[in-house]
Design a protein around this motif. Structure first.
Motif, PDB file in Angstrom:
ATOM      1  N   LEU A 184       0.795  -2.560   2.822  1.00 56.03           N
ATOM      2  CA  LEU A 184      -0.511  -2.216   3.376  1.00 56.03           C
ATOM      3  C   LEU A 184      -0.624  -0.696   3.441  1.00 56.03           C
ATOM      4  O   LEU A 184       0.251  -0.030   3.986  1.00 56.03           O
ATOM      5  CB  LEU A 184      -0.661  -2.812   4.781  1.00 56.03           C
ATOM      6  CG  LEU A 184      -1.955  -2.533   5.546  1.00 56.03           C
ATOM      7  CD1 LEU A 184      -3.154  -3.116   4.817  1.00 56.03           C
ATOM      8  CD2 LEU A 184      -1.854  -3.123   6.959  1.00 56.03           C
ATOM      9  N   VAL A 185      -1.700  -0.157   2.865  1.00 57.22           N
ATOM     10  CA  VAL A 185      -1.916   1.293   2.859  1.00 57.22           C
ATOM     11  C   VAL A 185      -3.267   1.580   3.502  1.00 57.22           C
ATOM     12  O   VAL A 185      -4.307   1.098   3.037  1.00 57.22           O
ATOM     13  CB  VAL A 185      -1.875   1.866   1.426  1.00 57.22           C
ATOM     14  CG1 VAL A 185      -2.112   3.376   1.460  1.00 57.22           C
ATOM     15  CG2 VAL A 185      -0.536   1.551   0.763  1.00 57.22           C
ATOM     16  N   LEU A 186      -3.252   2.363   4.570  1.00 59.47           N
ATOM     17  CA  LEU A 186      -4.443   2.692   5.346  1.00 59.47           C
ATOM     18  C   LEU A 186      -4.746   4.174   5.151  1.00 59.47           C
ATOM     19  O   LEU A 186      -4.084   5.038   5.724  1.00 59.47           O
ATOM     20  CB  LEU A 186      -4.207   2.377   6.826  1.00 59.47           C
ATOM     21  CG  LEU A 186      -3.637   0.981   7.130  1.00 59.47           C
ATOM     22  CD1 LEU A 186      -3.325   0.848   8.615  1.00 59.47           C
ATOM     23  CD2 LEU A 186      -4.604  -0.101   6.681  1.00 59.47           C
ATOM     24  N   PRO A 280       2.451  -9.174  10.146  1.00 57.68           N
ATOM     25  CA  PRO A 280       3.793  -9.638   9.787  1.00 57.68           C
ATOM     26  C   PRO A 280       4.587  -8.479   9.206  1.00 57.68           C
ATOM     27  O   PRO A 280       4.013  -7.470   8.800  1.00 57.68           O
ATOM     28  CB  PRO A 280       3.509 -10.706   8.717  1.00 57.68           C
ATOM     29  CG  PRO A 280       2.198 -10.297   8.117  1.00 57.68           C
ATOM     30  CD  PRO A 280       1.406  -9.672   9.236  1.00 57.68           C
ATOM     31  N   PRO A 281       5.904  -8.590   9.163  1.00 61.27           N
ATOM     32  CA  PRO A 281       6.723  -7.489   8.626  1.00 61.27           C
ATOM     33  C   PRO A 281       6.384  -7.201   7.160  1.00 61.27           C
ATOM     34  O   PRO A 281       6.585  -8.041   6.292  1.00 61.27           O
ATOM     35  CB  PRO A 281       8.153  -8.013   8.769  1.00 61.27           C
ATOM     36  CG  PRO A 281       8.072  -9.063   9.816  1.00 61.27           C
ATOM     37  CD  PRO A 281       6.728  -9.699   9.664  1.00 61.27           C
ATOM     38  N   ARG A 282       5.871  -6.029   6.894  1.00 56.07           N
ATOM     39  CA  ARG A 282       5.539  -5.560   5.562  1.00 56.07           C
ATOM     40  C   ARG A 282       5.513  -4.031   5.605  1.00 56.07           C
ATOM     41  O   ARG A 282       5.213  -3.443   6.648  1.00 56.07           O
ATOM     42  CB  ARG A 282       4.163  -6.060   5.107  1.00 56.07           C
ATOM     43  CG  ARG A 282       4.094  -7.546   4.732  1.00 56.07           C
ATOM     44  CD  ARG A 282       4.925  -7.851   3.494  1.00 56.07           C
ATOM     45  NE  ARG A 282       4.771  -9.236   3.067  1.00 56.07           N
ATOM     46  CZ  ARG A 282       5.475 -10.253   3.540  1.00 56.07           C
ATOM     47  NH1 ARG A 282       6.381 -10.028   4.491  1.00 56.07           N
ATOM     48  NH2 ARG A 282       5.302 -11.471   3.079  1.00 56.07           N
ATOM     49  N   PRO A 283       5.822  -3.350   4.495  1.00 54.38           N
ATOM     50  CA  PRO A 283       5.712  -1.883   4.488  1.00 54.38           C
ATOM     51  C   PRO A 283       4.275  -1.454   4.765  1.00 54.38           C
ATOM     52  O   PRO A 283       3.334  -2.013   4.182  1.00 54.38           O
ATOM     53  CB  PRO A 283       6.146  -1.509   3.072  1.00 54.38           C
ATOM     54  CG  PRO A 283       6.921  -2.676   2.563  1.00 54.38           C
ATOM     55  CD  PRO A 283       6.320  -3.875   3.212  1.00 54.38           C
ATOM     56  N   LEU A 338       2.444   7.288  -2.132  1.00 55.88           N
ATOM     57  CA  LEU A 338       2.199   6.000  -2.776  1.00 55.88           C
ATOM     58  C   LEU A 338       3.339   5.665  -3.733  1.00 55.88           C
ATOM     59  O   LEU A 338       3.771   4.508  -3.829  1.00 55.88           O
ATOM     60  CB  LEU A 338       0.871   6.022  -3.524  1.00 55.88           C
ATOM     61  CG  LEU A 338      -0.392   6.047  -2.660  1.00 55.88           C
ATOM     62  CD1 LEU A 338      -1.624   6.264  -3.529  1.00 55.88           C
ATOM     63  CD2 LEU A 338      -0.522   4.753  -1.872  1.00 55.88           C
ATOM     64  N   GLY A 339       3.821   6.677  -4.449  1.00 54.99           N
ATOM     65  CA  GLY A 339       4.900   6.451  -5.394  1.00 54.99           C
ATOM     66  C   GLY A 339       6.204   6.042  -4.714  1.00 54.99           C
ATOM     67  O   GLY A 339       7.032   5.352  -5.310  1.00 54.99           O
ATOM     68  N   GLU A 340       6.365   6.467  -3.453  1.00 51.33           N
ATOM     69  CA  GLU A 340       7.587   6.148  -2.714  1.00 51.33           C
ATOM     70  C   GLU A 340       7.506   4.801  -1.986  1.00 51.33           C
ATOM     71  O   GLU A 340       8.498   4.316  -1.457  1.00 51.33           O
ATOM     72  CB  GLU A 340       7.888   7.253  -1.702  1.00 51.33           C
ATOM     73  CG  GLU A 340       8.259   8.577  -2.351  1.00 51.33           C
ATOM     74  CD  GLU A 340       8.334   9.736  -1.370  1.00 51.33           C
ATOM     75  OE1 GLU A 340       7.955   9.508  -0.192  1.00 51.33           O
ATOM     76  OE2 GLU A 340       8.763  10.826  -1.758  1.00 51.33           O
ATOM     77  N   LEU A 341       6.312   4.200  -1.964  1.00 52.83           N
ATOM     78  CA  LEU A 341       6.117   2.921  -1.288  1.00 52.83           C
ATOM     79  C   LEU A 341       6.282   1.812  -2.310  1.00 52.83           C
ATOM     80  O   LEU A 341       5.420   1.591  -3.159  1.00 52.83           O
ATOM     81  CB  LEU A 341       4.720   2.864  -0.657  1.00 52.83           C
ATOM     82  CG  LEU A 341       4.406   1.632   0.187  1.00 52.83           C
ATOM     83  CD1 LEU A 341       5.228   1.663   1.471  1.00 52.83           C
ATOM     84  CD2 LEU A 341       2.923   1.585   0.514  1.00 52.83           C
ATOM     85  N   HIS A 342       7.366   1.089  -2.247  1.00 50.99           N
ATOM     86  CA  HIS A 342       7.657   0.062  -3.249  1.00 50.99           C
ATOM     87  C   HIS A 342       7.344  -1.320  -2.689  1.00 50.99           C
ATOM     88  O   HIS A 342       7.632  -1.615  -1.536  1.00 50.99           O
ATOM     89  CB  HIS A 342       9.135   0.134  -3.654  1.00 50.99           C
ATOM     90  CG  HIS A 342       9.518   1.467  -4.243  1.00 50.99           C
ATOM     91  ND1 HIS A 342       9.082   1.887  -5.476  1.00 50.99           N
ATOM     92  CD2 HIS A 342      10.284   2.474  -3.744  1.00 50.99           C
ATOM     93  CE1 HIS A 342       9.567   3.099  -5.732  1.00 50.99           C
ATOM     94  NE2 HIS A 342      10.295   3.473  -4.691  1.00 50.99           N
TER      95      HIS A 342
END
Length: 343
Positions: A184-186, A280-283, A338-342
């Motif tokens: 999830l990206v806010l 729920p648990p998610r990056p 964003l590139g570091e979020l896998h």
């Protein structure tokens, strides 16, 4: 609606922003790689055909890639992140280009009231449209993306900007286990209840007028009280008295309490920090712009605390609400994060 507020108060002077489109296949790829491409897609939700753009990076035949649904900000913001003709930064199109470099499939679409989608079944009665309808439209877009042959099962992220970030948050919290977001990206999110955001922006502008000598402190205090009363009255179902407000602010409240009332109250019913506690648990990645007058970093403190179990906040220096630097490019700190979020 944050965007609507900005236009009504002329708080932001918009500049044309030049952005790069999605990248083509890189030189040196093997001959059997399929080139990157855009595909115009559509799906039906509650009787309305919604139109969008699917971008697929270069890939091997049959290869399935991670994907992201891109959700636009408030007001009449289309699939590319534009509000034509006056505001055309192309932020979501640029975001799709940035994610292409990370080999992420993206879907962006024209939400209700924008682009080719238009009002659909709401034509002639947009005042009846509420915020949950936009969440359901986003859910249909997510499901369309999940079922694409180019997309890896279980690897669909939700990325939203401004109001779209809140929509992504609500969607992530509501999803059943088999549809949970991989990440999830806010981005510069609507991080508080809508009317609290409106009041905060107006109070900030009042303080600026006092600081510049354009408004006397007693007048500012009276205006701030009128704003707080307007919030309470609108939430309480009472008429909003705008007689003591300057014309631009009175016009704003008349719009919020009038034709936009249903949307405003259903949007305001959502408390992003409260929703985030149910994730729920998610990056999770949250960004804020150091120069953002609409969503200052301080406005995201509660939401940042609420996501701290799963993610973190990145402050983007030299960046306002549109996530772009003075030269019109997407923030390099954003593309790096964003590139570091896998997923």
């Amino acid at each position: 609606m944050i965007g609507r507020l900005a236009f009504l108060l002329a708080a932001i002077s918009a500049a044309t922003v030049t952005v790069a489109g999605p990248a083509a296949a890189k030189p040196g790829h093997e001959a059997n790689w399929l080139p990157a491409h855009d595909e115009q897609v559509s799906f039906v939700v509650e009787g309305t055909t919604t139109y969008g753009t699917l971008h697929v990076p270069a890939r091997h035949p049959g290869e399935r890639l991670p994907a992201a649904l891109l959700l636009p900000g408030s007001g009449p913001t289309d699939r590319d992140g534009n509000q034509p003709p006056g505001l055309t930064p192309g932020t979501l199109r640029a975001l799709a280009g940035a994610l292409d470099h990370d080999r992420v499939v993206t879907l962006r679409f024209d939400k209700y009231g924008t682009g080719r989608t238009g009002w659909g079944v709401w034509a002639g009665r947009p005042q009846e449209l509420d915020y949950p309808a936009f969440v359901r439209q986003a859910a249909a877009a997510r499901d369309h993306l999940r079922h694409r042959a180019e997309v890896a099962p279980g690897r669909v992220a939700l990325i939203g900007h401004s109001e779209g970030a809140m929509t992504a948050l609500v969607l992530a919290a509501q999803a059943p286990p088999h549809r949970r977001a991989a990440a999830l990206v806010l981005l510069q999110p609507q991080a508080l209840r809508f009317l609290d955001v409106v009041a905060g922006q107006l109070h900030d502008q009042t303080a600026q007028l006092v600081g510049s000598g354009q408004l006397a402190p007693p007048e500012a205090e009276a205006l701030d009280r009128a704003i707080d009363v307007a919030v309470a009255d609108l939430r309480g179902g009472r008429p909003v008295d705008t007689s003591a407000m300057p014309a631009p602010i009175a016009t704003l409240w008349q719009a919020l309490a009038g034709p936009n009332r249903r949307f405003v109250l259903t949007d305001d019913a959502v408390s992003p920090p409260h929703v985030a506690r149910r994730l729920p648990p998610r990056p999770v990645l949250l960004t804020c712009g150091a120069l953002d007058p609409q969503v200052p970093c301080s406005a995201t403190d509660q939401l940042t605390a609420a996501i701290s179990r799963h993610g973190h906040r990145v402050v983007l220096p030299g960046v306002g609400h549109l996530m772009t630097t003075a030269d019109g490019a997407l923030s390099t700190e954003l593309t790096r994060a964003l590139g570091e979020l896998h997923w």
